[in-house]
Write a protein that holds these residues in place. Structure first.
Motif, PDB file in Angstrom:
ATOM      1  N   ASN A 170       2.383  -7.586 -12.185  1.00  0.00           N
ATOM      2  CA  ASN A 170       3.421  -8.873 -12.237  1.00  0.00           C
ATOM      3  C   ASN A 170       3.265  -9.749 -13.421  1.00  0.00           C
ATOM      4  O   ASN A 170       4.326 -10.393 -13.770  1.00  0.00           O
ATOM      5  CB  ASN A 170       2.220  -9.326 -12.229  1.00  0.00           C
ATOM      6  CG  ASN A 170       1.432  -9.272 -10.144  1.00  0.00           C
ATOM      7  OD1 ASN A 170       2.717  -8.662  -9.298  1.00  0.00           O
ATOM      8  ND2 ASN A 170       0.549  -9.206  -9.456  1.00  0.00           N
ATOM      9  N   GLU A 171       2.241  -8.783 -15.311  1.00  0.00           N
ATOM     10  CA  GLU A 171       2.130 -10.000 -15.518  1.00  0.00           C
ATOM     11  C   GLU A 171       3.183  -9.062 -17.384  1.00  0.00           C
ATOM     12  O   GLU A 171       3.324  -9.098 -18.217  1.00  0.00           O
ATOM     13  CB  GLU A 171       1.521 -10.765 -16.610  1.00  0.00           C
ATOM     14  CG  GLU A 171       0.734 -11.495 -15.363  1.00  0.00           C
ATOM     15  CD  GLU A 171      -0.271 -12.136 -16.290  1.00  0.00           C
ATOM     16  OE1 GLU A 171      -0.315 -12.369 -16.933  1.00  0.00           O
ATOM     17  OE2 GLU A 171      -1.057 -12.294 -14.723  1.00  0.00           O
ATOM     18  N   GLY A 172       3.659  -7.652 -16.683  1.00  0.00           N
ATOM     19  CA  GLY A 172       3.184  -6.813 -18.267  1.00  0.00           C
ATOM     20  C   GLY A 172       2.457  -5.882 -18.496  1.00  0.00           C
ATOM     21  O   GLY A 172       1.538  -6.530 -18.398  1.00  0.00           O
ATOM     22  N   GLN A 173       3.290  -4.886 -19.793  1.00  0.00           N
ATOM     23  CA  GLN A 173       2.088  -4.200 -19.937  1.00  0.00           C
ATOM     24  C   GLN A 173       1.209  -4.948 -21.293  1.00  0.00           C
ATOM     25  O   GLN A 173       0.567  -4.202 -21.434  1.00  0.00           O
ATOM     26  CB  GLN A 173       2.881  -3.091 -20.501  1.00  0.00           C
ATOM     27  CG  GLN A 173       2.277  -2.082 -21.628  1.00  0.00           C
ATOM     28  CD  GLN A 173       2.785  -0.993 -22.411  1.00  0.00           C
ATOM     29  OE1 GLN A 173       4.474  -0.862 -21.968  1.00  0.00           O
ATOM     30  NE2 GLN A 173       2.369  -0.112 -22.665  1.00  0.00           N
ATOM     31  N   GLU A 174       1.538  -5.894 -21.768  1.00  0.00           N
ATOM     32  CA  GLU A 174       1.343  -6.033 -23.076  1.00  0.00           C
ATOM     33  C   GLU A 174      -0.020  -6.630 -22.926  1.00  0.00           C
ATOM     34  O   GLU A 174      -1.193  -7.195 -23.100  1.00  0.00           O
ATOM     35  CB  GLU A 174       1.934  -7.309 -24.004  1.00  0.00           C
ATOM     36  CG  GLU A 174       1.815  -7.849 -25.189  1.00  0.00           C
ATOM     37  CD  GLU A 174       2.066  -8.391 -25.669  1.00  0.00           C
ATOM     38  OE1 GLU A 174       2.250  -9.192 -26.674  1.00  0.00           O
ATOM     39  OE2 GLU A 174       3.557  -8.384 -25.989  1.00  0.00           O
ATOM     40  N   ALA A 175      -0.137  -6.984 -21.398  1.00  0.00           N
ATOM     41  CA  ALA A 175      -0.957  -8.334 -21.081  1.00  0.00           C
ATOM     42  C   ALA A 175      -1.725  -7.468 -20.793  1.00  0.00           C
ATOM     43  O   ALA A 175      -3.371  -7.940 -20.351  1.00  0.00           O
ATOM     44  CB  ALA A 175      -0.214  -9.539 -19.623  1.00  0.00           C
ATOM     45  N   ALA A 176      -1.691  -6.955 -19.364  1.00  0.00           N
ATOM     46  CA  ALA A 176      -2.555  -5.876 -18.799  1.00  0.00           C
ATOM     47  C   ALA A 176      -3.532  -5.323 -20.003  1.00  0.00           C
ATOM     48  O   ALA A 176      -4.645  -4.915 -20.134  1.00  0.00           O
ATOM     49  CB  ALA A 176      -1.836  -4.789 -18.042  1.00  0.00           C
ATOM     50  N   CYS A 177      -2.457  -4.040 -20.771  1.00  0.00           N
ATOM     51  CA  CYS A 177      -3.582  -3.699 -21.766  1.00  0.00           C
ATOM     52  C   CYS A 177      -4.236  -4.654 -22.783  1.00  0.00           C
ATOM     53  O   CYS A 177      -5.381  -3.809 -22.852  1.00  0.00           O
ATOM     54  CB  CYS A 177      -2.097  -2.931 -23.096  1.00  0.00           C
ATOM     55  SG  CYS A 177      -1.551  -1.641 -21.998  1.00  0.00           S
ATOM     56  N   VAL A 226      -1.407   4.461 -15.609  1.00  0.00           N
ATOM     57  CA  VAL A 226      -2.856   4.792 -15.599  1.00  0.00           C
ATOM     58  C   VAL A 226      -3.582   4.989 -17.355  1.00  0.00           C
ATOM     59  O   VAL A 226      -4.164   4.718 -17.276  1.00  0.00           O
ATOM     60  CB  VAL A 226      -3.248   5.848 -14.907  1.00  0.00           C
ATOM     61  CG1 VAL A 226      -4.921   6.499 -15.094  1.00  0.00           C
ATOM     62  CG2 VAL A 226      -3.541   5.414 -13.544  1.00  0.00           C
ATOM     63  N   THR A 227      -2.646   6.213 -17.977  1.00  0.00           N
ATOM     64  CA  THR A 227      -2.518   6.309 -18.537  1.00  0.00           C
ATOM     65  C   THR A 227      -2.783   5.341 -20.801  1.00  0.00           C
ATOM     66  O   THR A 227      -3.853   5.329 -21.244  1.00  0.00           O
ATOM     67  CB  THR A 227      -1.506   6.940 -19.120  1.00  0.00           C
ATOM     68  OG1 THR A 227      -1.383   8.349 -19.241  1.00  0.00           O
ATOM     69  CG2 THR A 227      -1.988   7.808 -21.155  1.00  0.00           C
ATOM     70  N   GLN A 228      -1.775   4.704 -19.817  1.00  0.00           N
ATOM     71  CA  GLN A 228      -1.405   3.531 -21.157  1.00  0.00           C
ATOM     72  C   GLN A 228      -2.450   2.602 -21.621  1.00  0.00           C
ATOM     73  O   GLN A 228      -3.808   1.681 -21.919  1.00  0.00           O
ATOM     74  CB  GLN A 228      -0.306   2.414 -20.835  1.00  0.00           C
ATOM     75  CG  GLN A 228       0.967   3.210 -21.107  1.00  0.00           C
ATOM     76  CD  GLN A 228       0.414   3.638 -22.776  1.00  0.00           C
ATOM     77  OE1 GLN A 228      -0.255   3.102 -23.626  1.00  0.00           O
ATOM     78  NE2 GLN A 228       0.565   5.595 -23.330  1.00  0.00           N
ATOM     79  N   LEU A 229      -3.405   1.892 -19.652  1.00  0.00           N
ATOM     80  CA  LEU A 229      -4.433   1.126 -19.342  1.00  0.00           C
ATOM     81  C   LEU A 229      -5.507   2.047 -19.681  1.00  0.00           C
ATOM     82  O   LEU A 229      -7.129   1.608 -20.115  1.00  0.00           O
ATOM     83  CB  LEU A 229      -4.087   0.163 -17.558  1.00  0.00           C
ATOM     84  CG  LEU A 229      -3.815  -0.607 -17.586  1.00  0.00           C
ATOM     85  CD1 LEU A 229      -3.699  -0.789 -15.992  1.00  0.00           C
ATOM     86  CD2 LEU A 229      -3.274  -1.397 -18.846  1.00  0.00           C
ATOM     87  N   ALA A 230      -5.909   2.882 -19.456  1.00  0.00           N
ATOM     88  CA  ALA A 230      -7.580   3.976 -20.352  1.00  0.00           C
ATOM     89  C   ALA A 230      -7.437   4.051 -21.221  1.00  0.00           C
ATOM     90  O   ALA A 230      -8.631   3.963 -21.962  1.00  0.00           O
ATOM     91  CB  ALA A 230      -7.434   5.058 -19.054  1.00  0.00           C
ATOM     92  N   LEU A 231      -5.844   4.526 -21.773  1.00  0.00           N
ATOM     93  CA  LEU A 231      -6.526   4.385 -23.894  1.00  0.00           C
ATOM     94  C   LEU A 231      -6.580   2.268 -23.969  1.00  0.00           C
ATOM     95  O   LEU A 231      -7.686   2.684 -25.177  1.00  0.00           O
ATOM     96  CB  LEU A 231      -5.130   4.612 -24.522  1.00  0.00           C
ATOM     97  CG  LEU A 231      -4.847   6.264 -24.109  1.00  0.00           C
ATOM     98  CD1 LEU A 231      -3.450   6.407 -24.953  1.00  0.00           C
ATOM     99  CD2 LEU A 231      -5.617   6.603 -24.943  1.00  0.00           C
ATOM    100  N   ALA A 232      -5.954   1.856 -23.770  1.00  0.00           N
ATOM    101  CA  ALA A 232      -6.452   0.150 -23.867  1.00  0.00           C
ATOM    102  C   ALA A 232      -7.818   0.159 -23.832  1.00  0.00           C
ATOM    103  O   ALA A 232      -8.268  -0.165 -24.392  1.00  0.00           O
ATOM    104  CB  ALA A 232      -5.367  -0.735 -23.013  1.00  0.00           C
ATOM    105  N   LEU A 233      -8.654   0.413 -22.395  1.00  0.00           N
ATOM    106  CA  LEU A 233     -10.224   0.179 -23.110  1.00  0.00           C
ATOM    107  C   LEU A 233     -10.284   0.807 -23.167  1.00  0.00           C
ATOM    108  O   LEU A 233     -12.203   1.043 -23.874  1.00  0.00           O
ATOM    109  CB  LEU A 233     -10.247   0.778 -20.912  1.00  0.00           C
ATOM    110  CG  LEU A 233     -11.660   0.432 -20.068  1.00  0.00           C
ATOM    111  CD1 LEU A 233     -11.805  -1.012 -19.086  1.00  0.00           C
ATOM    112  CD2 LEU A 233     -12.433   1.374 -19.504  1.00  0.00           C
TER     113      LEU A 233
END
Length: 283
Positions: A170-177, A226-233
């Motif tokens: 809904n808001e894009g990669q930057e906001a989610a990460c 999943v990969t990008q969010l996991a790396l951000a977490l």
């Protein structure tokens, strides 16, 4: 709150053995899983019982005792009180548990919901475990957020990981990460403040919409997201002073069975796994 599965309890009961043996089976399994030290089939009980408080669990057990054992109401209430007393254990080490922790084969302890009462009690328990031997045992917990968060009171209520996936959509990669990193930092700093070394997170399984035990614990269906969010977490966890532990296994989000109870089988080819499920685990 996690809903207790009555069928899981029925599997460990043997009504034909008589009412006393049935109750002893319940309390024996609870005592063995008090701080997640047991292995094999007993580990199932640490998972199954940890999501319930004493009142909720005994209410469910109550539904089984009379038909399974032929108990009178008075007998049932007496046994429920005994079971409830078992549920309240696990807040500090027993002498027997201290001896078990001295075994060279034990490298760490995984805490569960029933080991937690409040922050000060948790810190005392962690200090007690770490004082047992040198080098100190590693202390871990399943503390992902959403329906898998073992410590609640005094801790930030973290979202299920699919909420971060929805932010991406809904808001894009930057906001989610950014949100994923913040979640990781909060998770790590709060646990580290209590002396916890490791949380079993992030979940790297893809949400294929088929595995209820994974479900909203997964960030997304898309392997790249999943990969990008996991790396951000993970970045947030590291900033908070904690290592990460990706889980569970490539393909777990595709199969239907709950691996706490059965051995699911993914019949897809290696090529299919390589194209999707394996991607987050390789990042």
């Amino acid at each position: 709150m996690t809903q207790f599965n009555l069928s899981g309890l029925k599997k460990i009961l043997n009504p034909s053995s008589g009412k006393r043996n049935v109750v002893d089976q319940i309390t024996d399994r609870l005592s063995k899983s008090s701080i997640g030290l047991s292995s094999g089939d007993d580990t199932l009980n640490a998972v199954s019982f940890s999501g319930m408080d004493a009142f909720d669990l005994t209410q469910n057990i109550s539904e089984l005792l009379s038909p399974a054992c032929g108990m009178t109401e008075e007998e049932k209430q007496a046994e429920l009180a005994r079971i409830q007393a078992k549920l309240k254990s696990g807040k500090k080490l027993t002498e027997e548990e201290k001896q078990r922790l001295l075994d060279a084969a034990v490298g760490g302890v995984s805490l569960v919901r029933r080991n937690f009462e409040n922050g000060s009690q948790l810190k005392a328990l962690v200090q007690e475990i770490k004082a047992v031997r040198t080098p100190e045992l590693i202390i871990a917990v399943d503390h992902e957020g959403g329906r898998v968060q073992r410590f609640i009171d005094g801790f930030t209520r973290l979202p299920a990981m699919n909420v971060l996936g929805e932010i991406w959509d809904n808001e894009g990669q930057e906001a989610a990460c950014a949100q994923a990193e913040q979640v990781g930092w909060v998770l790590a700093t709060e646990l580290s403040a209590c002396g916890i070394d490791l949380s079993f997170t992030p979940v790297l399984d893809l949400d294929w919409g088929q595995c209820a035990v994974i479900g909203n614990r997964s960030f997304h269906r898309d392997a790249n997201i999943v990969t990008q969010l996991a790396l951000a977490l993970q970045k947030g966890l590291n900033k908070g002073g904690m290592k990460s532990c990706g889980k569970h296994f490539p393909g777990h989000g595709f199969v239907e069975g709950d691996s706490h109870h059965v051995l699911p089988c993914d019949e897809r080819s290696r090529e299919a796994l390589e194209a999707a499920d394996l991607i987050p685990f390789r990042a």
